[in-house]
Motif scaffolding. Structure first.
Motif, PDB file in Angstrom:
ATOM      1  N   TYR A 159       0.983  -1.142  -0.026  1.00 61.43           N
ATOM      2  CA  TYR A 159       0.029   0.170   0.027  1.00 61.43           C
ATOM      3  C   TYR A 159       0.750   1.327  -0.065  1.00 61.43           C
ATOM      4  O   TYR A 159       1.636   1.369   0.946  1.00 61.43           O
ATOM      5  CB  TYR A 159      -0.861   0.108   1.219  1.00 61.43           C
ATOM      6  N   HIS A 160       0.587   2.260  -0.940  1.00 59.78           N
ATOM      7  CA  HIS A 160       1.249   3.379  -0.950  1.00 59.78           C
ATOM      8  C   HIS A 160       0.609   4.548  -0.596  1.00 59.78           C
ATOM      9  O   HIS A 160      -0.531   4.864  -0.985  1.00 59.78           O
ATOM     10  CB  HIS A 160       1.779   3.849  -2.472  1.00 59.78           C
ATOM     11  N   SER A 161       0.869   5.199   0.533  1.00 61.77           N
ATOM     12  CA  SER A 161      -0.067   6.342   0.892  1.00 61.77           C
ATOM     13  C   SER A 161       0.814   7.709   0.376  1.00 61.77           C
ATOM     14  O   SER A 161       2.028   8.055   0.946  1.00 61.77           O
ATOM     15  CB  SER A 161      -0.326   6.502   2.733  1.00 61.77           C
ATOM     16  N   PRO A 162       0.226   8.324  -0.270  1.00 62.24           N
ATOM     17  CA  PRO A 162       1.096   9.601  -0.972  1.00 62.24           C
ATOM     18  C   PRO A 162       1.258  11.138  -0.182  1.00 62.24           C
ATOM     19  O   PRO A 162       1.943  11.914  -0.858  1.00 62.24           O
ATOM     20  CB  PRO A 162       0.575   9.607  -2.359  1.00 62.24           C
ATOM     21  N   ALA A 163       0.517  11.175   0.913  1.00 57.05           N
ATOM     22  CA  ALA A 163       0.498  12.259   1.662  1.00 57.05           C
ATOM     23  C   ALA A 163       0.391  12.324   3.103  1.00 57.05           C
ATOM     24  O   ALA A 163      -0.334  12.530   3.682  1.00 57.05           O
ATOM     25  CB  ALA A 163      -0.780  13.107   1.055  1.00 57.05           C
ATOM     26  N   ASN A 164       1.686  12.053   3.504  1.00 50.81           N
ATOM     27  CA  ASN A 164       2.060  12.147   5.006  1.00 50.81           C
ATOM     28  C   ASN A 164       1.586  11.143   5.941  1.00 50.81           C
ATOM     29  O   ASN A 164       2.034  10.852   7.028  1.00 50.81           O
ATOM     30  CB  ASN A 164       1.776  13.504   5.340  1.00 50.81           C
ATOM     31  N   ILE A 165       0.370  10.772   5.898  1.00 52.30           N
ATOM     32  CA  ILE A 165      -0.398   9.999   6.675  1.00 52.30           C
ATOM     33  C   ILE A 165      -0.549   8.421   6.299  1.00 52.30           C
ATOM     34  O   ILE A 165      -1.188   8.154   5.210  1.00 52.30           O
ATOM     35  CB  ILE A 165      -1.743  10.694   6.940  1.00 52.30           C
ATOM     36  N   LEU A 166      -0.275   7.597   6.977  1.00 53.52           N
ATOM     37  CA  LEU A 166      -0.538   5.980   6.861  1.00 53.52           C
ATOM     38  C   LEU A 166      -1.664   5.513   7.475  1.00 53.52           C
ATOM     39  O   LEU A 166      -1.958   5.645   8.653  1.00 53.52           O
ATOM     40  CB  LEU A 166       0.612   5.480   7.102  1.00 53.52           C
ATOM     41  N   PRO A 167      -2.858   5.145   6.752  1.00 57.01           N
ATOM     42  CA  PRO A 167      -3.755   4.562   7.390  1.00 57.01           C
ATOM     43  C   PRO A 167      -3.536   3.404   8.481  1.00 57.01           C
ATOM     44  O   PRO A 167      -2.510   2.571   8.374  1.00 57.01           O
ATOM     45  CB  PRO A 167      -4.822   3.875   6.392  1.00 57.01           C
ATOM     46  N   ARG A 168      -4.234   3.478   9.571  1.00 60.45           N
ATOM     47  CA  ARG A 168      -3.913   2.628  10.478  1.00 60.45           C
ATOM     48  C   ARG A 168      -4.761   1.213  10.178  1.00 60.45           C
ATOM     49  O   ARG A 168      -5.787   1.173   9.514  1.00 60.45           O
ATOM     50  CB  ARG A 168      -4.580   3.000  11.795  1.00 60.45           C
ATOM     51  N   GLY A 169      -4.316   0.050  10.860  1.00 66.43           N
ATOM     52  CA  GLY A 169      -4.703  -1.198  10.869  1.00 66.43           C
ATOM     53  C   GLY A 169      -4.483  -1.934   9.480  1.00 66.43           C
ATOM     54  O   GLY A 169      -4.922  -3.032   9.265  1.00 66.43           O
ATOM     55  N   LEU A 170      -3.697  -1.342   8.591  1.00 64.64           N
ATOM     56  CA  LEU A 170      -2.953  -2.080   7.682  1.00 64.64           C
ATOM     57  C   LEU A 170      -2.147  -3.465   8.110  1.00 64.64           C
ATOM     58  O   LEU A 170      -1.447  -3.313   9.096  1.00 64.64           O
ATOM     59  CB  LEU A 170      -2.314  -1.310   6.773  1.00 64.64           C
ATOM     60  N   ASP A 171      -2.388  -4.639   7.522  1.00 66.36           N
ATOM     61  CA  ASP A 171      -1.475  -5.820   7.867  1.00 66.36           C
ATOM     62  C   ASP A 171      -0.348  -6.241   6.523  1.00 66.36           C
ATOM     63  O   ASP A 171      -0.212  -7.412   6.536  1.00 66.36           O
ATOM     64  CB  ASP A 171      -2.364  -6.905   8.145  1.00 66.36           C
ATOM     65  N   ILE A 172      -0.246  -5.014   5.880  1.00 66.06           N
ATOM     66  CA  ILE A 172       0.631  -5.563   4.703  1.00 66.06           C
ATOM     67  C   ILE A 172       1.694  -4.297   4.499  1.00 66.06           C
ATOM     68  O   ILE A 172       1.706  -3.501   5.261  1.00 66.06           O
ATOM     69  CB  ILE A 172      -0.202  -5.267   3.233  1.00 66.06           C
ATOM     70  N   PRO A 173       2.724  -4.749   3.737  1.00 66.25           N
ATOM     71  CA  PRO A 173       3.909  -3.793   3.714  1.00 66.25           C
ATOM     72  C   PRO A 173       3.352  -2.373   3.197  1.00 66.25           C
ATOM     73  O   PRO A 173       2.497  -2.285   2.411  1.00 66.25           O
ATOM     74  CB  PRO A 173       4.647  -4.411   2.713  1.00 66.25           C
ATOM     75  N   SER A 174       3.979  -1.492   3.443  1.00 66.23           N
ATOM     76  CA  SER A 174       3.549   0.007   3.159  1.00 66.23           C
ATOM     77  C   SER A 174       4.530   0.893   2.847  1.00 66.23           C
ATOM     78  O   SER A 174       5.897   0.838   3.370  1.00 66.23           O
ATOM     79  CB  SER A 174       2.897   0.642   4.266  1.00 66.23           C
ATOM     80  N   VAL A 175       4.158   2.032   1.915  1.00 64.91           N
ATOM     81  CA  VAL A 175       5.255   3.042   1.554  1.00 64.91           C
ATOM     82  C   VAL A 175       4.352   4.268   1.587  1.00 64.91           C
ATOM     83  O   VAL A 175       3.645   4.498   1.504  1.00 64.91           O
ATOM     84  CB  VAL A 175       5.702   2.878   0.212  1.00 64.91           C
ATOM     85  N   THR A 176       5.105   5.168   2.570  1.00 63.36           N
ATOM     86  CA  THR A 176       4.490   6.394   2.890  1.00 63.36           C
ATOM     87  C   THR A 176       5.433   7.595   2.315  1.00 63.36           C
ATOM     88  O   THR A 176       6.474   7.486   2.388  1.00 63.36           O
ATOM     89  CB  THR A 176       4.088   6.712   4.274  1.00 63.36           C
ATOM     90  N   THR A 177       4.702   8.564   1.604  1.00 64.49           N
ATOM     91  CA  THR A 177       5.362   9.921   1.113  1.00 64.49           C
ATOM     92  C   THR A 177       5.255  10.745   1.916  1.00 64.49           C
ATOM     93  O   THR A 177       4.052  11.166   2.051  1.00 64.49           O
ATOM     94  CB  THR A 177       4.871  10.373  -0.349  1.00 64.49           C
TER      95      THR A 177
END
Length: 352
Positions: free
Chosen positions: A65-83
């Motif tokens: 999951y890529h979150s492109p604007a500073n905030i990462l959603p909570r509750g994710l159980d997969i790898p993530s990238v946040t800009t």
């Protein structure tokens, strides 16, 4: 976002992409065969997305999951990238919103940023300066933070078309003006820009200032403009379209961008790509982005800014040299390369 949407599907045709789309966007984001789209009614950076995204969107089968604007959603159980574009909400929140009503924003964004920095598998950010701030804040180690430098759209280029905004403001087509572009936030330092303009050109009624503000508040700067006797010379036309902004860049004597901090500073690259000389701050990401093609000033020193303004207006040869340097520097910024840099992070995370 547009750069990612336009370029990722073709850069990585072997990958599948799921785009979460705002319902106000008409039609499809992409026609690429490896793209699926889901309309999500929740705001991209709103509470529902931040706290309950896995409950309102089916993310089964998603590997990253890529979150492109500073905030990462909570509750994710997969790898993530946040800009993370910058961390002003953490280290200088009063620069983002100095009003009492901004307390809610401070709590929301600071909490969201801390969660993103702690929990993201990888962090992308848009400048080396921003990376240094993130690492200094000690919420993400340097090996998890990667620079994906912004680009500039090809539409930003020198143009012979004069800005129609000048006519709407009652100015002639050959009017000389200093341009300032940025949202109405304390860190943009617009009151100091106005004071410096007054100090530089109080005796030059032929020089004007045009201030383009996103999220403009009509009452914020008007008392200062009136107090300094600049009512007829500092103009705040409000919202304009991209074509008109490009025309304003192209005809301005200079872009004045005295921010106290920037994660990147898009107006800097836009102005350089349009052949507009740039005056900007000697700190944060601004020297890095302009790469020697701008005049750097102390953003808290009106005298320093005023001197730089006069030097460009009074020395046509210097202005011409800065225009050429800016055009050359702007070639270094490409949105497809930005998308490629993000794709490299994805691959690293997926393989990791």
């Amino acid at each position: 976002m547009r750069a990612l949407v336009d370029n990722l599907p073709t850069l990585a045709s072997e990958l599948r992409f799921l785009f979460l789309k705002n319902p106000r966007f008409p039609g499809r984001l992409s026609d690429a065969p490896n793209v699926q789209e889901i309309t999500v009614k929740a705001a991209a950076n709103g509470p529902a997305t931040a706290w309950w995204l896995p409950r309102i969107v089916d993310l089964s089968g998603i590997d990253l999951y890529h979150s492109p604007a500073n905030i990462l959603p909570r509750g994710l159980d997969i790898p993530s990238v946040t800009t993370v574009h910058d961390i002003m909400w953490l280290n200088q929140p009063h620069w983002c919103n100095s009003h009492v009503a901004g307390i809610v924003d401070r709590l929301f964004y600071s909490s969201g940023l801390r969660h993103a920095l702690r929990r993201s598998t990888a962090i992308a950010t848009v400048s080396e300066a921003s990376k240094a701030e993130i690492v200094r804040h000690d919420l993400a180690p340097a090996d998890r933070v990667h620079v994906t430098r912004n680009g500039v759209a090809t539409q930003f280029r020198p143009t012979s078309k004069g800005p129609s905004t000048l006519q709407h403001l009652g100015l002639g087509p050959d009017a000389r003006y200093i341009l300032t572009v940025g949202q109405n936030a304390p860190y943009k330092n617009h009151p100091v820009a106005i004071h410096a303009f007054h100090q530089a050109f109080a005796d030059r009624p032929d020089i004007h200032m045009i201030l383009i503000q996103r999220r403009q508040s009509a009452n914020t700067l008007r008392p200062l403009i009136t107090k300094l006797g600049l009512t007829d010379r500092v103009h705040t036309p409000g919202t304009i379209d991209a074509e008109e902004l490009i025309a304003l860049y192209g005809s301005a004597q200079a872009l004045l961008h005295p921010s106290l901090c920037e994660g990147f500073g898009n107006p800097l690259v836009e102005a350089m790509a349009c052949g507009c000389p740039v005056i900007t701050s000697d700190r944060s990401a601004m020297p890095e982005v302009t790469g020697g093609a701008a005049l750097l000033v102390d953003p808290e020193d009106c005298g320093s800014i005023a001197t730089a303004l006069r030097s460009i207006v009074n020395q046509p040869d210097k202005a011409a040299a800065m225009k050429a340097a800016g055009l050359e520097r702007a070639k270094a910024f490409d949105w497809r390369e930005f998308a490629n840099a993000n794709l490299a992070i994805y691959r690293n995370v997926l393989e990791g």
